[in-house]
Write a protein that holds these residues in place. Structure first.
Motif, PDB file in Angstrom:
ATOM      1  N   PRO A   1      -5.837  -1.282 -19.302  1.00  0.00           N
ATOM      2  CA  PRO A   1      -5.302  -1.815 -17.669  1.00  0.00           C
ATOM      3  C   PRO A   1      -4.988  -0.949 -16.613  1.00  0.00           C
ATOM      4  O   PRO A   1      -5.901   0.315 -17.045  1.00  0.00           O
ATOM      5  N   TYR A   2      -5.379  -1.839 -15.500  1.00  0.00           N
ATOM      6  CA  TYR A   2      -4.564  -0.597 -14.298  1.00  0.00           C
ATOM      7  C   TYR A   2      -3.816   0.674 -14.762  1.00  0.00           C
ATOM      8  O   TYR A   2      -2.372  -0.450 -15.838  1.00  0.00           O
ATOM      9  N   THR A   3      -3.093   1.957 -13.953  1.00  0.00           N
ATOM     10  CA  THR A   3      -2.284   2.111 -14.242  1.00  0.00           C
ATOM     11  C   THR A   3      -1.038   1.298 -13.421  1.00  0.00           C
ATOM     12  O   THR A   3       0.036   1.166 -14.276  1.00  0.00           O
ATOM     13  N   ASP A   4      -1.102   1.183 -12.103  1.00  0.00           N
ATOM     14  CA  ASP A   4      -0.263   0.736 -11.393  1.00  0.00           C
ATOM     15  C   ASP A   4      -0.948  -0.379 -10.344  1.00  0.00           C
ATOM     16  O   ASP A   4      -2.019  -0.527 -10.034  1.00  0.00           O
ATOM     17  N   ARG A   5      -0.440  -1.460  -9.116  1.00  0.00           N
ATOM     18  CA  ARG A   5      -1.246  -2.161  -8.339  1.00  0.00           C
ATOM     19  C   ARG A   5      -1.358  -0.492  -7.569  1.00  0.00           C
ATOM     20  O   ARG A   5      -2.068  -0.986  -6.531  1.00  0.00           O
ATOM     21  N   THR A   6      -0.488   0.154  -7.133  1.00  0.00           N
ATOM     22  CA  THR A   6      -1.180   1.264  -6.208  1.00  0.00           C
ATOM     23  C   THR A   6      -2.946   1.135  -6.761  1.00  0.00           C
ATOM     24  O   THR A   6      -3.381   1.433  -5.854  1.00  0.00           O
ATOM     25  N   GLU A   7      -3.007   1.946  -7.594  1.00  0.00           N
ATOM     26  CA  GLU A   7      -4.456   2.134  -8.305  1.00  0.00           C
ATOM     27  C   GLU A   7      -5.050   0.574  -8.233  1.00  0.00           C
ATOM     28  O   GLU A   7      -6.214   1.083  -7.420  1.00  0.00           O
ATOM     29  N   ALA A   8      -5.145  -0.093  -8.318  1.00  0.00           N
ATOM     30  CA  ALA A   8      -5.027  -1.994  -8.387  1.00  0.00           C
ATOM     31  C   ALA A   8      -5.758  -1.498  -6.988  1.00  0.00           C
ATOM     32  O   ALA A   8      -7.495  -2.129  -6.841  1.00  0.00           O
ATOM     33  N   GLY A   9      -4.969  -1.471  -5.880  1.00  0.00           N
ATOM     34  CA  GLY A   9      -5.351  -1.143  -4.288  1.00  0.00           C
ATOM     35  C   GLY A   9      -6.168  -0.646  -3.877  1.00  0.00           C
ATOM     36  O   GLY A   9      -7.430  -0.970  -2.890  1.00  0.00           O
ATOM     37  N   ARG A  10      -6.393   0.982  -4.774  1.00  0.00           N
ATOM     38  CA  ARG A  10      -7.155   1.820  -3.730  1.00  0.00           C
ATOM     39  C   ARG A  10      -9.214   1.028  -4.369  1.00  0.00           C
ATOM     40  O   ARG A  10      -9.239   1.418  -4.499  1.00  0.00           O
TER      41      ARG A  10
ATOM     42  N   ILE B   1      -5.157  -1.537   0.504  1.00  0.00           N
ATOM     43  CA  ILE B   1      -6.320  -1.651   1.381  1.00  0.00           C
ATOM     44  C   ILE B   1      -6.201  -1.202   2.776  1.00  0.00           C
ATOM     45  O   ILE B   1      -6.787  -0.584   3.423  1.00  0.00           O
ATOM     46  N   ALA B   2      -4.828  -2.046   3.240  1.00  0.00           N
ATOM     47  CA  ALA B   2      -5.108  -1.024   4.684  1.00  0.00           C
ATOM     48  C   ALA B   2      -4.771  -0.366   4.857  1.00  0.00           C
ATOM     49  O   ALA B   2      -6.047   0.389   5.608  1.00  0.00           O
ATOM     50  N   ARG B   3      -4.394   0.583   4.532  1.00  0.00           N
ATOM     51  CA  ARG B   3      -4.646   2.703   4.915  1.00  0.00           C
ATOM     52  C   ARG B   3      -6.305   2.987   4.940  1.00  0.00           C
ATOM     53  O   ARG B   3      -5.976   3.722   5.592  1.00  0.00           O
ATOM     54  N   ARG B   4      -6.792   1.564   3.542  1.00  0.00           N
ATOM     55  CA  ARG B   4      -8.094   2.190   3.582  1.00  0.00           C
ATOM     56  C   ARG B   4      -8.503   1.793   4.853  1.00  0.00           C
ATOM     57  O   ARG B   4      -9.640   2.635   5.428  1.00  0.00           O
TER      58      ARG B   4
ATOM     59  N   ILE C   1      -8.043 -10.989   4.998  1.00  0.00           N
ATOM     60  CA  ILE C   1      -8.197 -10.124   3.535  1.00  0.00           C
ATOM     61  C   ILE C   1      -7.009 -10.451   2.868  1.00  0.00           C
ATOM     62  O   ILE C   1      -5.852 -10.077   3.519  1.00  0.00           O
ATOM     63  N   VAL C   2      -7.128 -10.913   1.900  1.00  0.00           N
ATOM     64  CA  VAL C   2      -6.330 -12.134   1.302  1.00  0.00           C
ATOM     65  C   VAL C   2      -6.090 -10.865  -0.006  1.00  0.00           C
ATOM     66  O   VAL C   2      -6.726 -11.658  -0.736  1.00  0.00           O
ATOM     67  N   VAL C   3      -5.017 -10.714  -0.362  1.00  0.00           N
ATOM     68  CA  VAL C   3      -4.387  -9.755  -1.213  1.00  0.00           C
ATOM     69  C   VAL C   3      -3.518 -10.828  -2.009  1.00  0.00           C
ATOM     70  O   VAL C   3      -2.077 -10.815  -1.470  1.00  0.00           O
ATOM     71  N   ASP C   4      -4.107 -10.342  -3.593  1.00  0.00           N
ATOM     72  CA  ASP C   4      -2.898 -10.669  -4.247  1.00  0.00           C
ATOM     73  C   ASP C   4      -3.072  -9.185  -5.423  1.00  0.00           C
ATOM     74  O   ASP C   4      -4.180  -8.590  -5.611  1.00  0.00           O
TER      75      ASP C   4
ATOM     76  N   ALA D   1      -9.465 -11.140  -2.129  1.00  0.00           N
ATOM     77  CA  ALA D   1      -9.267  -9.420  -2.835  1.00  0.00           C
ATOM     78  C   ALA D   1      -8.766  -9.730  -4.021  1.00  0.00           C
ATOM     79  O   ALA D   1      -6.901  -9.252  -3.277  1.00  0.00           O
ATOM     80  N   VAL D   2      -8.642  -9.427  -5.483  1.00  0.00           N
ATOM     81  CA  VAL D   2      -7.695  -9.477  -6.495  1.00  0.00           C
ATOM     82  C   VAL D   2      -8.096  -8.204  -7.146  1.00  0.00           C
ATOM     83  O   VAL D   2      -9.376  -8.501  -7.470  1.00  0.00           O
ATOM     84  N   PRO D   3      -7.091  -7.638  -7.852  1.00  0.00           N
ATOM     85  CA  PRO D   3      -7.696  -6.522  -8.401  1.00  0.00           C
ATOM     86  C   PRO D   3      -8.517  -6.667 -10.182  1.00  0.00           C
ATOM     87  O   PRO D   3      -8.939  -6.910 -11.218  1.00  0.00           O
ATOM     88  N   VAL D   4      -7.863  -7.816 -10.660  1.00  0.00           N
ATOM     89  CA  VAL D   4      -8.276  -9.207 -11.637  1.00  0.00           C
ATOM     90  C   VAL D   4      -7.852 -10.356 -11.983  1.00  0.00           C
ATOM     91  O   VAL D   4      -7.454 -10.713 -11.680  1.00  0.00           O
ATOM     92  N   GLY D   5      -8.868 -11.114 -12.191  1.00  0.00           N
ATOM     93  CA  GLY D   5      -8.741 -12.616 -12.024  1.00  0.00           C
ATOM     94  C   GLY D   5      -9.127 -13.717 -13.963  1.00  0.00           C
ATOM     95  O   GLY D   5     -10.201 -12.854 -13.778  1.00  0.00           O
TER      96      GLY D   5
END
Length: 236
Positions: free
Chosen positions: A22-31, A61-64, A146-149, A176-180
Motif C-alpha cells: 500500500p501507499y504510505t498516505d495520499r501525499t505519497e500517492a500524489g507524488r 500534482i499541482a505542486r509538481r 486533470i481530474v484527481v481522486d 489520474a488516480v493512484p489506484v483503481g
C-alpha cells in the motif's frame, strides 16, 4: 492511455515496478502520480480534485506541475433504503449520472430518485460554498484539465465528474488516480483522453485497503489543503 488491461493469469495487482502497495498516505500517492504526469505535456493544466480524499493527492500534482489546484465537488446518489449503495452520482455543473443496470435490478426509475438527487445537490452546493468561498469554478475551456481522486472503486463519482467537465470543452481531459479496481479502470477508459492509474488490482474491496494511512478528511482539512496550494503559488 497509461493503463492497459492486464491478463487474468498475471499477478492480481497490476503495477509498475516502481509502485509498491500500500501507499504510505495520499501525499505519497500524489507524488507517484505526479511523476507520471510530468512527461505528458500538460502545460497550463488545471488540477481539479474530488473532495475530500482527492485533495491531498491533487496538492502534490499541482505542486509538481506548477498548476493551480481547485476542487470539483461531487456527491454519490444512494439507494434510499441503503444509502451506502450508490446508484449514481452528480458533479457540480452536470446532470446526474445513473447506473442504469443497477437501477433496473432494483426496479427503480430515475424519477424515483428525485428527492434524493435534490438532497445531494443541496449538500453539493453547501460544499462548493464552503470550499471555494465565492470563487467560480476555474475556466477549463481550451486547456488541459486533470481530474484527481484518491482511488476508484465503482467509479460513479469520477464518471459524473469527467462528464460534467467534458461539457466545458477542455483541450485534454485526464483522469489520474493512484489506484483503481481493474474493471472500473477499464470501463472509464472511454470517458477521458488519458487515464493514469499506476496500480489496478483485480481483487478490490475498498480504496482504503491500498493505503497505510487513510484518515477520513473534514471540510476544514480540504480548505487547509487548498489554502496551502494557493499560498505556495503566491510565494513561489
Amino acid at each position: 492511455m497509461s493503463w492497459k488491461r492486464p491478463a487474468r493469469d498475471r499477478d492480481d495487482v497490476r503495477q509498475t515496478e516502481t509502485v509498491r502497495l500500500p501507499y504510505t498516505d495520499r501525499t505519497e500517492a500524489g507524488r507517484v502520480l505526479a511523476e507520471r504526469l510530468v512527461p505528458m505535456g500538460l502545460d497550463g493544466a488545471a488540477v481539479l480534485a474530488l473532495p475530500r480524499g482527492g485533495v491531498p493527492v491533487g496538492h502534490e500534482i499541482a505542486r509538481r506541475l506548477g498548476s493551480p489546484l481547485d476542487v470539483l465537488v461531487t456527491r454519490k446518489i444512494g439507494y434510499p433504503p441503503q444509502p451506502e449503495l450508490g446508484v449514481g452520482a452528480i458533479a457540480e455543473g452536470g446532470a446526474p449520472v445513473f447506473d442504469g443496470e443497477l437501477l433496473a435490478r432494483l426496479g427503480l426509475r430515475e424519477d424515483d430518485l428525485a428527492a434524493t438527487v435534490a438532497a445531494e445537490r443541496a449538500e453539493l452546493d453547501r460544499r462548493v460554498a464552503a470550499y471555494r468561498r465565492g470563487r467560480p469554478l476555474p475556466e477549463t475551456s481550451g486547456r488541459p484539465v486533470i481530474v484527481v481522486d484518491d482511488g476508484l472503486a465503482t467509479g460513479g463519482t469520477a464518471r459524473a465528474a469527467v462528464r460534467a467537465l467534458r461539457e466545458r470543452r477542455p483541450s485534454r481531459l485526464v483522469l489520474a488516480v493512484p489506484v483503481g479496481a481493474a474493471e472500473t479502470v477499464r470501463d472509464l477508459e472511454s470517458e477521458v483522453d488519458d487515464l493514469v492509474v499506476p496500480a489496478a488490482p483485480w481483487e478490490f474491496r475498498a480504496v482504503g485497503q491500498w493505503y497505510r494511512d487513510f484518515d477520513q478528511l473534514t471540510d476544514d482539512d480540504v480548505i487547509a489543503w487548498l489554502d496551502r496550494a494557493a499560498e505556495a503559488r503566491t510565494t513561489g
